[in-house]
Design a protein around this motif. Structure first.
Motif, PDB file in Angstrom:
ATOM      1  N   LEU A   1       0.874  -1.300  -0.089  1.00  0.00           N
ATOM      2  CA  LEU A   1       0.054  -0.018   0.161  1.00  0.00           C
ATOM      3  C   LEU A   1       0.839   1.251  -0.128  1.00  0.00           C
ATOM      4  CD1 LEU A   1      -2.551  -1.169   2.476  1.00  0.00           C
ATOM      5  CD2 LEU A   1      -3.074  -0.832   0.121  1.00  0.00           C
TER       6      LEU A   1
ATOM      7  N   ASN B   1      -6.697   3.379   3.447  1.00  0.00           N
ATOM      8  CA  ASN B   1      -5.536   2.458   3.343  1.00  0.00           C
ATOM      9  C   ASN B   1      -5.664   1.550   4.516  1.00  0.00           C
ATOM     10  OD1 ASN B   1      -4.138   3.032   1.080  1.00  0.00           O
ATOM     11  ND2 ASN B   1      -2.408   3.835   2.313  1.00  0.00           N
ATOM     12  N   GLU B   2      -6.272   2.146   5.569  1.00  0.00           N
ATOM     13  CA  GLU B   2      -6.543   1.103   6.761  1.00  0.00           C
ATOM     14  C   GLU B   2      -7.717   0.166   6.247  1.00  0.00           C
ATOM     15  OE1 GLU B   2      -4.949   0.759   9.659  1.00  0.00           O
ATOM     16  OE2 GLU B   2      -3.502   2.220   8.860  1.00  0.00           O
TER      17      GLU B   2
ATOM     18  N   LYS C   1      -6.240  -2.496   4.284  1.00  0.00           N
ATOM     19  CA  LYS C   1      -5.502  -3.487   5.264  1.00  0.00           C
ATOM     20  C   LYS C   1      -6.284  -4.624   5.689  1.00  0.00           C
ATOM     21  CE  LYS C   1      -1.909  -0.225   6.653  1.00  0.00           C
ATOM     22  NZ  LYS C   1      -1.448   0.497   7.627  1.00  0.00           N
TER      23      LYS C   1
ATOM     24  N   THR D   1      -6.275  -8.334   4.636  1.00  0.00           N
ATOM     25  CA  THR D   1      -6.276  -9.690   5.672  1.00  0.00           C
ATOM     26  C   THR D   1      -7.546 -10.611   5.573  1.00  0.00           C
ATOM     27  OG1 THR D   1      -5.207  -8.163   7.064  1.00  0.00           O
ATOM     28  CG2 THR D   1      -6.299  -9.888   8.417  1.00  0.00           C
TER      29      THR D   1
ATOM     30  N   TRP E   1      -0.562  -7.916   3.347  1.00  0.00           N
ATOM     31  CA  TRP E   1      -0.068  -6.567   3.029  1.00  0.00           C
ATOM     32  C   TRP E   1       1.236  -6.175   3.637  1.00  0.00           C
ATOM     33  CZ3 TRP E   1       0.348  -2.915   6.877  1.00  0.00           C
ATOM     34  CH2 TRP E   1      -0.185  -3.351   8.107  1.00  0.00           C
TER      35      TRP E   1
ATOM     36  N   ASN F   1       3.396  -1.811   4.135  1.00  0.00           N
ATOM     37  CA  ASN F   1       3.467  -0.501   3.505  1.00  0.00           C
ATOM     38  C   ASN F   1       4.523  -0.374   2.744  1.00  0.00           C
ATOM     39  OD1 ASN F   1       1.129   0.539   5.246  1.00  0.00           O
ATOM     40  ND2 ASN F   1       2.654   0.117   7.000  1.00  0.00           N
TER      41      ASN F   1
ATOM     42  N   THR G   1      -6.644   5.038  -2.509  1.00  0.00           N
ATOM     43  CA  THR G   1      -5.702   3.946  -1.954  1.00  0.00           C
ATOM     44  C   THR G   1      -4.987   3.482  -3.189  1.00  0.00           C
ATOM     45  OG1 THR G   1      -5.491   2.066  -0.481  1.00  0.00           O
ATOM     46  CG2 THR G   1      -7.562   2.079  -2.050  1.00  0.00           C
TER      47      THR G   1
ATOM     48  N   PRO H   1      -3.272  -0.025  -3.813  1.00  0.00           N
ATOM     49  CA  PRO H   1      -2.642  -1.171  -3.522  1.00  0.00           C
ATOM     50  C   PRO H   1      -1.893  -1.904  -4.935  1.00  0.00           C
ATOM     51  CG  PRO H   1      -4.894  -1.762  -4.184  1.00  0.00           C
ATOM     52  CD  PRO H   1      -4.661  -0.157  -4.077  1.00  0.00           C
TER      53      PRO H   1
END
Length: 99
Positions: A3, A13-14, A17, A21, A28, A30, A52, A54
């Motif tokens: 990310l 972004n959170e 994640k 997951t 993931w 950073n 975001t 990815p």
């Protein structure tokens, strides 16, 4: 999956994640800040849209042939399994926002 931290919304972004997951077999991580508008998400971010980004892998573990004539499914190291994990995240993103 990596990310990007810059030109991205920290809350989104959170959220990514959590999706990665829950829905992906690939963990993931950073990525490093690229320090410039390194992808299309930066333009959207500049216009005030939460973004975001990815990416396939953290910088240094990514495809060195990206955006070149050698960036094909026939290149050594290409993985349909890895691509499927991205498709799962895309579907999960739409699903989770819709419910």
């Amino acid at each position: 999956m990596a990310l990007a931290p810059d030109y991205a919304d920290s809350g989104l972004n959170e959220f990514m994640k959590l999706l990665i997951t829950a829905y992906s077999r690939i963990p993931w991580g950073n990525d490093l800040a690229c320090g410039y508008a390194c992808s299309d998400h930066a333009s959207w971010n500049r216009q005030g849209y939460p973004t975001t980004y990815p990416f396939e892998a953290v910088t240094g573990n990514d495809n060195p042939n990206i955006h070149s004539a050698s960036d094909t499914t026939s290149v050594s190291g290409f993985s349909w399994t890895h691509s499927l994990e991205f498709a799962k995240i895309a579907a999960a993103f739409a699903y989770e926002l819709a419910i």
